[in-house]
Design a protein around this motif. Structure first.
Motif, PDB file in Angstrom:
ATOM      1  N   ASP A 113      -5.013   2.403   4.315  1.00 51.71           N
ATOM      2  CA  ASP A 113      -4.330   1.367   5.112  1.00 51.71           C
ATOM      3  C   ASP A 113      -5.326   0.237   5.395  1.00 51.71           C
ATOM      4  OD1 ASP A 113      -2.249   3.202   5.333  1.00 51.71           O
ATOM      5  OD2 ASP A 113      -2.839   3.867   7.342  1.00 51.71           O
TER       6      ASP A 113
ATOM      7  N   GLY B 135      -7.809   8.476   5.878  1.00 49.77           N
ATOM      8  CA  GLY B 135      -6.653   7.606   6.083  1.00 49.77           C
ATOM      9  C   GLY B 135      -6.975   6.136   5.822  1.00 49.77           C
TER      10      GLY B 135
ATOM     11  N   LYS C  91       0.844  -1.206   0.000  1.00 48.97           N
ATOM     12  CA  LYS C  91       0.000   0.000   0.000  1.00 48.97           C
ATOM     13  C   LYS C  91       0.874   1.251   0.000  1.00 48.97           C
ATOM     14  CE  LYS C  91      -1.900   3.585   2.254  1.00 48.97           C
ATOM     15  NZ  LYS C  91      -1.359   4.543   3.262  1.00 48.97           N
TER      16      LYS C  91
ATOM     17  N   LYS D  94      -0.740   8.604  13.337  1.00 48.47           N
ATOM     18  CA  LYS D  94      -1.429   8.707  12.047  1.00 48.47           C
ATOM     19  C   LYS D  94      -0.875   7.736  11.002  1.00 48.47           C
ATOM     20  CE  LYS D  94      -2.423  12.201   8.572  1.00 48.47           C
ATOM     21  NZ  LYS D  94      -1.456  12.789   7.663  1.00 48.47           N
TER      22      LYS D  94
HETATM   23 MG    MG Z   1      -2.308   7.527   5.980  1.00 49.10          MG
END
Ligand code: MG
Ligand code: ADP
Ligand code: ASP
Length: 480
Positions: free
Chosen positions: A229, A226, A26, A284
């Motif tokens: 992931d 986000g 990723k 994060k």
């Molecule tokens: Mg991220």
């Protein structure tokens, strides 16, 4: 030898021959910020070509924010300004295509960028006219970030001689209808295997966007900020990957947020639980939901730096393999609101806490930290959008006090389980900073407390010094 395809009980279709275990790679937004970064990703994938890579990619750095900004402008009524604000981003995609994709393969990518531009403008006009319909439309618009980056990457990898194949991630990741924060449905395992297995078996490299999915009816959803992931972990679990690699702009999970502590160092090995706590409390570098699918299928997660691929990064594995048992890192999350409810009704009575939590349940608001005393309960929330409604309902139960601009600081490590005196050591270095809502032992790997946003950086820097930089310096000297 012909490969026989068999259906598993969970609906997944696999080949009867020993299953290939792919490596999920990723790449985050900063790893695909421009043409040079895309070329760099291409060499990293090339180097792993023998490990059956499946590539998951985020939108180019900053584009998701820009798309959300455009939606907000359109909701305010100005769809033209909203559309114009995105022009530079489409130009940036075209520039990347020019730099990264060979001329012969460029046409389909450029027309995908043009189509995206036209379709987004149309959607922005609808939002301006009917703002009430915006949550699903917002996801539809925001998804273009990952749809375009994955098309660009697939075409560029192909131009660099790799047998890559663009896959629409929405066909793989099936979700519920919680727009903006959708949860994957169990059928994702089957849809992902159906689409990706044949490609992997044929030695092709599937390239899909992270963050996006679709409902069983085919409406586009997103998994939360986000969330790429999380896509990597969902796809990795579905394919029973050999490893899930998160390629980002730092050399692994660090001992603290490097934006607060520049001296923070990469942690070589973390347990799943340590990584999950760090992600939950604000690191994060990993989306908080990333670890669970990896635990479910015992898949190692590796965090690597796309700017320094030779660095070892961080390996995240089961507790038994994650040694030594020490304090591993400090995570923090700021902008937290704490809610304190005080009521004499709580004294010796049962049912009070249930009534209290029902309020948070009713307003679908997640609580991070809870502490209680004889007649009061303090809770922390990081999404204050429902605060007015919460206060109205909580006032039925007692006196409500709100504090804003707070930071949760969390010290994490398997070593907390059995290192005597850790709490004393932590609090003695920040004895002049007002600390509240201390929670230790709720999870055996973290010690959590709350400070004002204004004092957070100072507290974290001091803790980092005492835990990681100068472990033999007495606490009093760190305060001085
Ligand atoms: Mg991220
Ligand atoms: P990506 O675009 O690759 O998903 P993110 O910006 O989401 O990258 O995550 C990486 C960033 O997370 C780092 O650049 C760093 O600033 C931040 N970060 C916060 N806490 C940590 C930590 N403990 N370890 C590593 N990075 C952290
Ligand atoms: N592009 C999405 C975001 O910025 C998802 C991700 O990057 O992981 O939130």
């Amino acid at each position: 030898m012909p490969i026989k395809r068999v259906a598993l009980r969970n609906g997944a279709v696999v080949n009867s021959r020993a299953k290939m275990r792919p490596t999920i790679m990723k790449f985050g937004g900063t790893s695909v910020a421009d043409g040079v970064a895309f070329a760099n990703v291409s060499s990293i994938v090339q180097a792993a070509a023998g490990e059956q890579p499946v590539v998951v990619v985020s939108a180019i750095a900053g584009f998701t924010n820009a798309l959300l900004g455009a939606v907000e402008k359109a909701s305010g009524g100005d769809s033209r300004a909203a559309g114009r604000s995105l022009d530079e981003w489409f130009e940036r995609h075209v520039a990347i295509a020019k730099a990264f994709v060979g001329e012969e393969a460029r046409e389909p990518v450029e027309s995908a960028i043009d189509d995206a531009k036209r379709e987004i403008r149309q959607l922005l006009r609808i939002i301006a006219a009917y703002p009430v319909t915006s949550p699903p439309l917002q996801d539809e618009i925001v998804a273009y970030g990952e749809l375009l980056s994955s098309r660009l990457l697939a075409a560029g990898l192909r131009a660099n001689g790799l047998q890559s194949q663009y896959v629409d991630a929405r066909e793989c990741v099936k979700t519920d209808e919680t727009y903006g924060n959708a949860a994957p449905l169990p059928e994702t395992a089957a849809t992902t295997n159906e689409l990706l297995r044949p490609l992997i078996e044929a030695a092709a490299i599937p390239v899909l966007g992270g963050f996006i999915g679709s409902t069983p009816r085919g409406v586009t959803t997103t998994l939360g900020r986000g969330g790429s992931d999380y896509t990597a972990a969902i796809v990795g679990a579905a394919l029973e990957a050999r490893e899930i690699q998160i390629w980002t702009d730092v050399s692994g999970v660090l001992t603290a947020d490097p934006r607060v502590v520049p001296e923070a160092k990469p942690i070589p090995v973390l347990s799943y639980q340590e990584a999950a706590e760090l992600a939950y409390f604000g690191a994060k570098v990993l989306h908080p939901k990333t670890i669970q699918p990896a635990i479910d299928k015992s898949i190692p997660v590796r965090v690597c730096n796309s700017q320094a691929p030779q660095d070892a990064g961080t390996l995240i594995v089961a507790e038994s393999e994650a040694a030594p048992q020490t304090i591993k890192a400090i995570a923090h999350k700021n902008g937290i609101v704490t809610v304190q409810v005080t009521s004499a009704r709580m004294l010796g009575a049962y049912g009070f806490l249930r009534a209290l939590f029902e309020v948070f349940d009713r307003h679908k608001t997640a609580v991070d930290v809870v502490t209680t005393s004889e007649v009061s309960v303090s809770l922390s929330i990081d999404d204050a959008s429902t605060l007015p409604e919460l206060i109205t309902d909580l006032e039925q139960l007692g006196t409500v006090q709100i504090e804003r601009a707070r930071t949760i600081v969390s010290v994490v490590g398997e070593g907390l389980r059995n290192t005597p005196g850790i709490a004393a050591r932590v609090f003695s270095v920040i004895s002049d900073i007002n600390v509240s809502m201390i929670s230790v032992g709720a999870s055996s790997v973290n010690l959590t407390f709350m400070v004002d946003d204004a004092h957070a950086a100072e507290a974290i820097m001091r803790l980092h010094r005492v835990c990681f930089e100068e472990s033999r310096v007495p606490a009093e000297e760190v305060v001085a």
